[in-house]
Design a protein around this motif. Structure first.
Motif, PDB file in Angstrom:
ATOM      1  N   ALA A 200       0.616  -1.178  -0.007  1.00 47.02           N
ATOM      2  CA  ALA A 200       0.046   0.069   0.024  1.00 47.02           C
ATOM      3  C   ALA A 200       0.957   1.283   0.076  1.00 47.02           C
ATOM      4  O   ALA A 200       2.089   1.169   0.153  1.00 47.02           O
ATOM      5  CB  ALA A 200      -0.895   0.054   1.162  1.00 47.02           C
ATOM      6  N   LEU A 201       0.217   2.188  -0.466  1.00 44.30           N
ATOM      7  CA  LEU A 201       1.022   3.592  -0.217  1.00 44.30           C
ATOM      8  C   LEU A 201       0.083   4.562   0.519  1.00 44.30           C
ATOM      9  O   LEU A 201      -0.937   4.751   0.229  1.00 44.30           O
ATOM     10  CB  LEU A 201       1.162   4.204  -1.728  1.00 44.30           C
ATOM     11  N   PHE A 202       0.700   5.063   1.838  1.00 41.49           N
ATOM     12  CA  PHE A 202      -0.222   5.697   2.795  1.00 41.49           C
ATOM     13  C   PHE A 202       0.289   7.179   2.621  1.00 41.49           C
ATOM     14  O   PHE A 202       1.386   7.555   2.401  1.00 41.49           O
ATOM     15  CB  PHE A 202       0.146   5.375   4.098  1.00 41.49           C
ATOM     16  N   ILE A 203      -0.709   8.079   2.408  1.00 42.40           N
ATOM     17  CA  ILE A 203      -0.744   9.455   2.580  1.00 42.40           C
ATOM     18  C   ILE A 203      -1.270   9.955   3.753  1.00 42.40           C
ATOM     19  O   ILE A 203      -2.381   9.877   4.122  1.00 42.40           O
ATOM     20  CB  ILE A 203      -1.231  10.257   1.365  1.00 42.40           C
ATOM     21  N   ASP A 204      -0.344  10.455   4.753  1.00 45.73           N
ATOM     22  CA  ASP A 204      -0.814  10.743   6.187  1.00 45.73           C
ATOM     23  C   ASP A 204      -0.657  12.364   6.193  1.00 45.73           C
ATOM     24  O   ASP A 204       0.415  12.839   6.436  1.00 45.73           O
ATOM     25  CB  ASP A 204      -0.159   9.983   7.173  1.00 45.73           C
ATOM     26  N   ILE A 205      -1.744  13.130   6.320  1.00 51.46           N
ATOM     27  CA  ILE A 205      -1.731  14.471   6.127  1.00 51.46           C
ATOM     28  C   ILE A 205      -2.063  14.925   7.568  1.00 51.46           C
ATOM     29  O   ILE A 205      -3.304  14.842   7.815  1.00 51.46           O
ATOM     30  CB  ILE A 205      -2.620  15.173   5.086  1.00 51.46           C
ATOM     31  N   GLY A 206      -1.140  15.317   8.175  1.00 53.43           N
ATOM     32  CA  GLY A 206      -1.519  15.990   9.606  1.00 53.43           C
ATOM     33  C   GLY A 206      -1.534  17.485   9.810  1.00 53.43           C
ATOM     34  O   GLY A 206      -1.863  18.048   8.661  1.00 53.43           O
ATOM     35  N   GLY A 207      -1.060  18.092  10.893  1.00 48.85           N
ATOM     36  CA  GLY A 207      -1.119  19.357  10.981  1.00 48.85           C
ATOM     37  C   GLY A 207       0.323  19.790  10.585  1.00 48.85           C
ATOM     38  O   GLY A 207       0.358  20.843  10.095  1.00 48.85           O
ATOM     39  N   GLY A 208       1.490  19.488  11.076  1.00 54.15           N
ATOM     40  CA  GLY A 208       2.623  20.109  10.563  1.00 54.15           C
ATOM     41  C   GLY A 208       3.334  19.438   9.420  1.00 54.15           C
ATOM     42  O   GLY A 208       4.011  20.108   8.547  1.00 54.15           O
TER      43      GLY A 208
END
Lengths: 389, 138
Positions: A200-208
């Motif tokens: 899989a390819l994860f894109i984790d878009i957080g605050g920073g």
């Protein structure tokens, strides 16, 4: 005002050589003479804006604590009269701090995913510990999420702040933990289920930070991960600047701007009219924000799309077709409307073979912490790092 | 150097045991050249642990120091003797280990970043092994 100090040096000693189970006989904090009667495992997503903690006793599958806490510490200002702050506390955390923002000095311990204010970070970690172990008597073993490719200084800063608060620690990149958390363990091995940990390819878009990570059945190498210091906060900044330009002296705080983004943010072509009602100078006003929101949201796409295609190109030719079916967007940024369809469209337009981009879903706030708790439960005794004084 | 001297997480708590554990860490820190940290430990934790003791069950702090220093010295000698033998017999398996590090070089199995050959999904602990292997300096 702070109750914490971080002047103690630490030694991290990985690989304690024993096969003892985490549930075995009483263990002790390395810096305490108090006997610890039980061990609590923590999965901790220490986020720039929001943190999530899941906790449960070692040797069980129970989750006894599940909380999302804004990553903010409020130090009560001098001169606040008794009774204004509940319990006359001097430090508030999370929602309590935000609710009392008039009476406290707000400090965000993290910036762009790494510790910026160590004293506040220590106070925040103490609070997290107290949520998981109100008695203060347990040994705490925490798996803490870090931005992908966090450097050694950032990792040391976490360890230093955790000294004396957590007994043992493991620092693991957040997108990998998100994959572990997202994995449906009950379906692993079933036909038709693409295990996100296998390909899989994860894109984790957080605050920073926005963290992208290839997860392909082995622990991601540095080349498998890209961390971009552009995420929710940066969008807020763009939005705020643009609002200031169009509506000078609007008086909207950064928190209010974030609320606007969370309620109306989107990517893709401008959607107009998009009128948002705000209070400015005590008066209700309706602002046309269609273009402003599109510009700030699309700026995120401009940052993460090149990183996405870079990682796809790094995947082996044997795995890439399946990988393209398993691109998952998580973190707070996954709530920006249209982000999945726009990324998928861009990939399709660029000729990638039937890509499928999905959102992690409603539990996006908890996947990193859930993965961290799974890791804590699976970690071998010799894999924990002991924080020594 | 035996890693067991760093931590004994399964040992039952006792005040004497706690003092002994702190002294062992002090000796270990001294042995690896971290005298300032050892001194800090002695000033803070050892002093604090000793104060709360009604008595040391007949053992003096000096005697424990002597005993633990002897154990650390013995362990260091054993490690010194064993290291080249292990390096020779394990050969390439040790290439990823942290030779020369002050952290205990324990890994009883070689962490790997590669998926298992049988095609089954690796366990989470295997992933962590892979991560720890990457963290070690080459």
């Amino acid at each position: 005002m702070s109750t914490a100090t971080v002047d103690k040096p630490i030694i991290t000693a990985a690989h304690i050589p024993t096969n003892a189970a985490a549930t075995s006989a009483p263990v002790r904090s390395p810096n305490s003479t108090t006997p610890k009667t039980k061990t609590i495992l923590l999965g901790f997503d220490l986020g720039t804006n929001k943190s999530c903690v899941l906790a449960g006793a070692a040797g069980t599958a129970d989750i006894t604590v599940s909380k999302v806490v804004p990553s903010v510490v409020g130090y009560v200002k001098d001169g606040i009269v008794d009774g204004i702050v509940a319990g006359n506390r001097t430090i508030l955390f999370g929602d309590d701090a935000l609710t009392n923002m008039l009476h406290v000095k707000l400090v965000a311990p993290l910036q762009q995913g790494v510790i910026q204010h160590p004293d506040a970070a220590r106070d925040f970690l103490k609070h997290i510990r107290s949520l998981a172990d109100p008695s203060g008597q347990a040994e705490i073993r925490a798996v803490v999420g870090m931005p992908a490719n966090a450097d050694e200084k950032a990792r040391d800063d976490i360890r230093r702040c955790a000294y004396g608060i957590f007994d043992r620690i493991l620092l693991i990149p957040e997108p990998f933990l998100a994959a572990l958390g997202y994995r449906d363990d009950s379906r692993v091995g079933q036909s038709g289920y693409i295990d996100p940990v296998v390909n899989a390819l994860f894109i984790d878009i957080g605050g920073g930070t926005s963290d992208l990570c290839l997860v392909q059945g082995y622990f991601p190498t540095r080349e498998d991960q890209i961390s971009i210091p552009f995420a929710g906060d940066a969008i807020d900044g763009l939005l705020s600047d643009e609002l200031d330009r169009i509506y000078p002296n609007n008086g909207l705080s950064r928190i209010k701007v974030r609320e606007i983004k969370e309620a109306h943010g989107y990517v893709g072509p401008s959607r107009k009219p998009l009128e948002v009602k705000v209070i400015m100078g005590g008066k209700a006003r309706s602002l046309e924000l269609g273009d402003v929101l599109a510009q700030s949201g699309n700026a995120l796409i401009d940052k993460i799309y090149p990183a996405l295609t870079t990682l796809i190109q790094r995947a082996s030719s044997d795995s890439v077709v399946t990988l393209l079916q398993n691109i998952i967007v998580t973190g707070g940024g996954s709530q920006i409307r249209g982000i999945d369809t726009l990324l998928q469209k861009k990939l399709t337009d660029d000729g990638y073979e039937t890509p499928k981009v999905r959102l992690a879903g409603q539990d996006y706030k908890r996947y990193v912490a859930l993965g961290a708790l799974k890791a804590a439960r699976a970690a071998r005794e010799n894999q924990w790092q002991v924080l020594l004084g | 150097m035996s890693p067991e001297i760093l931590s004994s997480p399964t040992v039952e708590y006792s005040p004497v045991g706690e003092v002994r554990r702190i002294i062992r860490r002090i000796c270990l820190l001294r042995a690896v050249g971290r005298a300032p940290e050892a001194a800090r430990l002695e000033l803070n934790e050892l002093a604090s642990a000793s104060v709360h003791l009604p008595g040391l069950g007949g053992e003096s702090v000096e005697a424990i120091f002597s005993e633990e220093m002897s154990r650390v010295t013995d362990a260091s000698l054993v490690a010194e003797l064993m290291a080249p033998l292990l390096a020779q017999s394990l050969g390439p398996l040790l290439r990823t280990s942290n030779v020369g590090s002050t952290a205990p070089p324990i890994a009883t199995r070689t962490p790997s970043a590669a998926p298992p050959a049988n095609g089954s999904p690796p366990s989470i602990a295997d992933f962590i092994d892979g991560m720890l292997a990457q963290e070690r300096p080459a």
